[in-house]
Design a protein around this motif. Structure first.
Motif, PDB file in Angstrom:
ATOM      1  N   MET A  62     -11.798  17.229  47.350  1.00 30.67           N
ATOM      2  CA  MET A  62     -11.603  18.328  48.287  1.00 30.67           C
ATOM      3  C   MET A  62     -11.082  17.817  49.627  1.00 30.67           C
ATOM      4  O   MET A  62     -10.180  18.420  50.230  1.00 30.67           O
ATOM      5  CB  MET A  62     -12.913  19.093  48.482  1.00 30.67           C
ATOM      6  N   LEU A  63     -11.630  16.702  50.094  1.00 36.18           N
ATOM      7  CA  LEU A  63     -11.198  16.150  51.375  1.00 36.18           C
ATOM      8  C   LEU A  63      -9.731  15.746  51.326  1.00 36.18           C
ATOM      9  O   LEU A  63      -8.947  16.087  52.217  1.00 36.18           O
ATOM     10  CB  LEU A  63     -12.070  14.957  51.757  1.00 36.18           C
ATOM     11  N   VAL A  64      -9.344  15.028  50.259  1.00 32.67           N
ATOM     12  CA  VAL A  64      -7.975  14.535  50.154  1.00 32.67           C
ATOM     13  C   VAL A  64      -6.982  15.688  50.046  1.00 32.67           C
ATOM     14  O   VAL A  64      -6.014  15.777  50.813  1.00 32.67           O
ATOM     15  CB  VAL A  64      -7.829  13.591  48.942  1.00 32.67           C
ATOM     16  N   MET A  65      -7.216  16.587  49.098  1.00 30.14           N
ATOM     17  CA  MET A  65      -6.293  17.703  48.933  1.00 30.14           C
ATOM     18  C   MET A  65      -6.338  18.649  50.122  1.00 30.14           C
ATOM     19  O   MET A  65      -5.327  19.232  50.519  1.00 30.14           O
ATOM     20  CB  MET A  65      -6.604  18.471  47.649  1.00 30.14           C
ATOM     21  N   GLY A  66      -7.538  18.811  50.707  1.00 29.01           N
ATOM     22  CA  GLY A  66      -7.672  19.693  51.861  1.00 29.01           C
ATOM     23  C   GLY A  66      -6.816  19.245  53.024  1.00 29.01           C
ATOM     24  O   GLY A  66      -6.175  20.060  53.691  1.00 29.01           O
ATOM     25  N   LEU A  67      -6.784  17.944  53.271  1.00 31.08           N
ATOM     26  CA  LEU A  67      -5.976  17.412  54.367  1.00 31.08           C
ATOM     27  C   LEU A  67      -4.487  17.432  54.034  1.00 31.08           C
ATOM     28  O   LEU A  67      -3.651  17.808  54.857  1.00 31.08           O
ATOM     29  CB  LEU A  67      -6.427  15.990  54.698  1.00 31.08           C
ATOM     30  N   LEU A  68      -4.148  17.034  52.801  1.00 27.12           N
ATOM     31  CA  LEU A  68      -2.738  16.986  52.420  1.00 27.12           C
ATOM     32  C   LEU A  68      -2.095  18.370  52.385  1.00 27.12           C
ATOM     33  O   LEU A  68      -0.919  18.527  52.731  1.00 27.12           O
ATOM     34  CB  LEU A  68      -2.595  16.315  51.051  1.00 27.12           C
ATOM     35  N   CYS A  69      -2.861  19.373  51.969  1.00 31.34           N
ATOM     36  CA  CYS A  69      -2.311  20.723  51.809  1.00 31.34           C
ATOM     37  C   CYS A  69      -2.510  21.607  53.036  1.00 31.34           C
ATOM     38  O   CYS A  69      -2.071  22.763  53.042  1.00 31.34           O
ATOM     39  CB  CYS A  69      -2.929  21.402  50.593  1.00 31.34           C
ATOM     40  N   ALA A  70      -3.170  21.068  54.073  1.00 27.22           N
ATOM     41  CA  ALA A  70      -3.439  21.874  55.266  1.00 27.22           C
ATOM     42  C   ALA A  70      -2.186  22.512  55.871  1.00 27.22           C
ATOM     43  O   ALA A  70      -2.214  23.681  56.268  1.00 27.22           O
ATOM     44  CB  ALA A  70      -4.177  21.042  56.315  1.00 27.22           C
ATOM     45  N   ARG A  72      -0.128  32.495  51.242  1.00 28.51           N
ATOM     46  CA  ARG A  72       0.375  32.100  49.930  1.00 28.51           C
ATOM     47  C   ARG A  72       0.183  30.591  49.705  1.00 28.51           C
ATOM     48  O   ARG A  72      -0.178  30.149  48.617  1.00 28.51           O
ATOM     49  CB  ARG A  72       1.846  32.471  49.811  1.00 28.51           C
ATOM     50  N   GLY A  73       0.448  29.808  50.753  1.00 25.76           N
ATOM     51  CA  GLY A  73       0.242  28.370  50.657  1.00 25.76           C
ATOM     52  C   GLY A  73      -1.218  28.012  50.454  1.00 25.76           C
ATOM     53  O   GLY A  73      -1.539  27.082  49.711  1.00 25.76           O
ATOM     54  N   ALA A  74      -2.119  28.762  51.101  1.00 22.17           N
ATOM     55  CA  ALA A  74      -3.556  28.526  50.931  1.00 22.17           C
ATOM     56  C   ALA A  74      -3.980  28.830  49.501  1.00 22.17           C
ATOM     57  O   ALA A  74      -4.738  28.068  48.889  1.00 22.17           O
ATOM     58  CB  ALA A  74      -4.345  29.374  51.918  1.00 22.17           C
ATOM     59  N   HIS A  75      -3.494  29.949  48.954  1.00 21.91           N
ATOM     60  CA  HIS A  75      -3.839  30.305  47.575  1.00 21.91           C
ATOM     61  C   HIS A  75      -3.347  29.240  46.597  1.00 21.91           C
ATOM     62  O   HIS A  75      -4.084  28.824  45.695  1.00 21.91           O
ATOM     63  CB  HIS A  75      -3.229  31.662  47.213  1.00 21.91           C
ATOM     64  N   TRP A  76      -2.117  28.787  46.770  1.00 22.19           N
ATOM     65  CA  TRP A  76      -1.569  27.778  45.877  1.00 22.19           C
ATOM     66  C   TRP A  76      -2.387  26.497  45.937  1.00 22.19           C
ATOM     67  O   TRP A  76      -2.703  25.894  44.905  1.00 22.19           O
ATOM     68  CB  TRP A  76      -0.114  27.480  46.237  1.00 22.19           C
ATOM     69  N   SER A  77      -2.755  26.094  47.128  1.00 21.04           N
ATOM     70  CA  SER A  77      -3.497  24.846  47.312  1.00 21.04           C
ATOM     71  C   SER A  77      -4.876  24.922  46.665  1.00 21.04           C
ATOM     72  O   SER A  77      -5.308  23.994  45.962  1.00 21.04           O
ATOM     73  CB  SER A  77      -3.645  24.541  48.802  1.00 21.04           C
ATOM     74  N   VAL A  78      -5.574  26.033  46.895  1.00 18.75           N
ATOM     75  CA  VAL A  78      -6.933  26.164  46.371  1.00 18.75           C
ATOM     76  C   VAL A  78      -6.917  26.296  44.855  1.00 18.75           C
ATOM     77  O   VAL A  78      -7.759  25.711  44.153  1.00 18.75           O
ATOM     78  CB  VAL A  78      -7.643  27.355  47.036  1.00 18.75           C
ATOM     79  N   ARG A  79      -5.976  27.052  44.314  1.00 20.47           N
ATOM     80  CA  ARG A  79      -5.895  27.175  42.855  1.00 20.47           C
ATOM     81  C   ARG A  79      -5.571  25.818  42.226  1.00 20.47           C
ATOM     82  O   ARG A  79      -6.127  25.467  41.180  1.00 20.47           O
ATOM     83  CB  ARG A  79      -4.829  28.200  42.463  1.00 20.47           C
ATOM     84  N   SER A  80      -4.710  25.050  42.857  1.00 23.65           N
ATOM     85  CA  SER A  80      -4.381  23.717  42.336  1.00 23.65           C
ATOM     86  C   SER A  80      -5.608  22.813  42.356  1.00 23.65           C
ATOM     87  O   SER A  80      -5.885  22.091  41.387  1.00 23.65           O
ATOM     88  CB  SER A  80      -3.255  23.087  43.169  1.00 23.65           C
ATOM     89  N   PHE A  81      -6.360  22.845  43.451  1.00 26.50           N
ATOM     90  CA  PHE A  81      -7.585  22.046  43.546  1.00 26.50           C
ATOM     91  C   PHE A  81      -8.565  22.414  42.447  1.00 26.50           C
ATOM     92  O   PHE A  81      -9.145  21.538  41.783  1.00 26.50           O
ATOM     93  CB  PHE A  81      -8.238  22.242  44.917  1.00 26.50           C
ATOM     94  N   CYS A  82      -8.759  23.727  42.229  1.00 29.57           N
ATOM     95  CA  CYS A  82      -9.728  24.178  41.222  1.00 29.57           C
ATOM     96  C   CYS A  82      -9.295  23.785  39.818  1.00 29.57           C
ATOM     97  O   CYS A  82     -10.110  23.340  39.001  1.00 29.57           O
ATOM     98  CB  CYS A  82      -9.919  25.687  41.320  1.00 29.57           C
ATOM     99  N   ARG A  83      -8.016  23.915  39.529  1.00 29.31           N
ATOM    100  CA  ARG A  83      -7.529  23.558  38.193  1.00 29.31           C
ATOM    101  C   ARG A  83      -7.650  22.063  37.935  1.00 29.31           C
ATOM    102  O   ARG A  83      -8.037  21.634  36.847  1.00 29.31           O
ATOM    103  CB  ARG A  83      -6.083  24.033  38.031  1.00 29.31           C
ATOM    104  N   ILE A  84      -7.339  21.257  38.943  1.00 25.29           N
ATOM    105  CA  ILE A  84      -7.507  19.806  38.804  1.00 25.29           C
ATOM    106  C   ILE A  84      -8.988  19.468  38.623  1.00 25.29           C
ATOM    107  O   ILE A  84      -9.363  18.634  37.791  1.00 25.29           O
ATOM    108  CB  ILE A  84      -6.919  19.072  40.019  1.00 25.29           C
ATOM    109  N   GLY A  85      -9.847  20.127  39.395  1.00 30.51           N
ATOM    110  CA  GLY A  85     -11.287  19.888  39.289  1.00 30.51           C
ATOM    111  C   GLY A  85     -11.828  20.219  37.906  1.00 30.51           C
ATOM    112  O   GLY A  85     -12.664  19.483  37.360  1.00 30.51           O
ATOM    113  N   LEU A  86     -11.350  21.312  37.306  1.00 28.88           N
ATOM    114  CA  LEU A  86     -11.815  21.689  35.971  1.00 28.88           C
ATOM    115  C   LEU A  86     -11.356  20.683  34.919  1.00 28.88           C
ATOM    116  O   LEU A  86     -12.087  20.386  33.965  1.00 28.88           O
ATOM    117  CB  LEU A  86     -11.324  23.097  35.623  1.00 28.88           C
ATOM    118  N   VAL A  87     -10.152  20.152  35.090  1.00 28.00           N
ATOM    119  CA  VAL A  87      -9.671  19.107  34.172  1.00 28.00           C
ATOM    120  C   VAL A  87     -10.535  17.857  34.299  1.00 28.00           C
ATOM    121  O   VAL A  87     -10.927  17.239  33.298  1.00 28.00           O
ATOM    122  CB  VAL A  87      -8.188  18.770  34.453  1.00 28.00           C
ATOM    123  N   MET A  88     -10.875  17.478  35.517  1.00 31.65           N
ATOM    124  CA  MET A  88     -11.700  16.290  35.742  1.00 31.65           C
ATOM    125  C   MET A  88     -13.108  16.486  35.180  1.00 31.65           C
ATOM    126  O   MET A  88     -13.707  15.537  34.638  1.00 31.65           O
ATOM    127  CB  MET A  88     -11.749  15.968  37.235  1.00 31.65           C
TER     128      MET A  88
END
Length: 227
Positions: A1-9, A17-33
């Protein structure tokens, strides 16, 4: 969350729209992990709501939030006020159009919730609310509050109930992630026009049995107790 949060800020600050894309990407990556590291798989059942609706969901874990955000095209949340100031999370939640609500005074909280949700409804999306008001451990019994009913009546939008068994695998106060299949199931849409009392009763009567069935499917048969 910290890494993606800073990179996508910059994306989040540039537009919702950018916030939605960033958060959905984080969640999808998290579910894969979760699947690769913990053996914890996730599944969405039922038609995923894509229109301008309220989603009233059972809330057992941070995991069900991840599943909702990954599945819904434009989610925003009714959330407790303290999260507004949480590092990273608060910034993205507010840019997505979420509504912070202070717990405590019932009337004031409901007014604050309706005003914030209406103000942030500038674009169609899925407004997620937890009708019990908090995370509820599997087997705990907590009444359904009037907040979801007030939003349903004031906003004049249909509501999609959602059930889950996520708390079986990711406890509300636990660092342990158990292997298995965590499910969020979207149930048939409740149309507009019901009274507040009838709506809240219908929510409970539809969400609780399906959530219990999902928990039983996961092999969890808790002793029911007051939360």
């Amino acid at each position: 969350m910290l890494v993606m949060g800073l990179l996508c800020a910059p994306l989040a600050l540039a537009s919702p729209r950018g916030a939605h894309w960033s958060v959905r990407s984080f969640c999808r990556i998290g579910l894969v992990m979760l699947r690769l590291i913990c053996g914890l798989r996730t599944e969405v059942r039922g038609p995923v709501p894509t229109g301008d609706v309220i989603v009233a969901s059972k809330h057992q874990s941070f995991l069900d939030i991840l599943i909702h955000v990954a599945a819904l095209p434009r989610s925003r949340f009714i959330m407790k006020k303290e999260l507004r100031w949480a590092p990273i999370l608060g910034l993205y939640a507010m840019r997505m159009g979420s509504t912070p609500v202070a717990r405590g005074r019932k009337g004031q909280a409901v007014t604050q919730m309706v005003q914030g949700a209406t103000r942030n409804a500038t674009e169609p999306g899925q407004l997620v609310i937890y009708p019990q008001g908090t995370r509820v451990a599997p087997g705990a019994v907590l009444p359904y509050k009037v907040g979801a009913g007030v939003l349903y009546q004031r906003m004049g939008k249909p509501c999609v109930p959602a059930a889950t068994n996520a708390g079986v695998f990711w406890g509300r106060k636990s660092w342990l992630r158990r292997p298995g299949l965590a499910v969020v199931e979207y149930l048939p849409e409740i149309p507009t026009g019901l009274s507040m009392e009838a709506f809240v009763k219908r929510l409970e009567s539809e969400i609780e049995p399906v959530s219990n069935a999902l928990m039983a499917e996961a092999g969890h048969r808790p002793e029911r107790h007051r939360a």
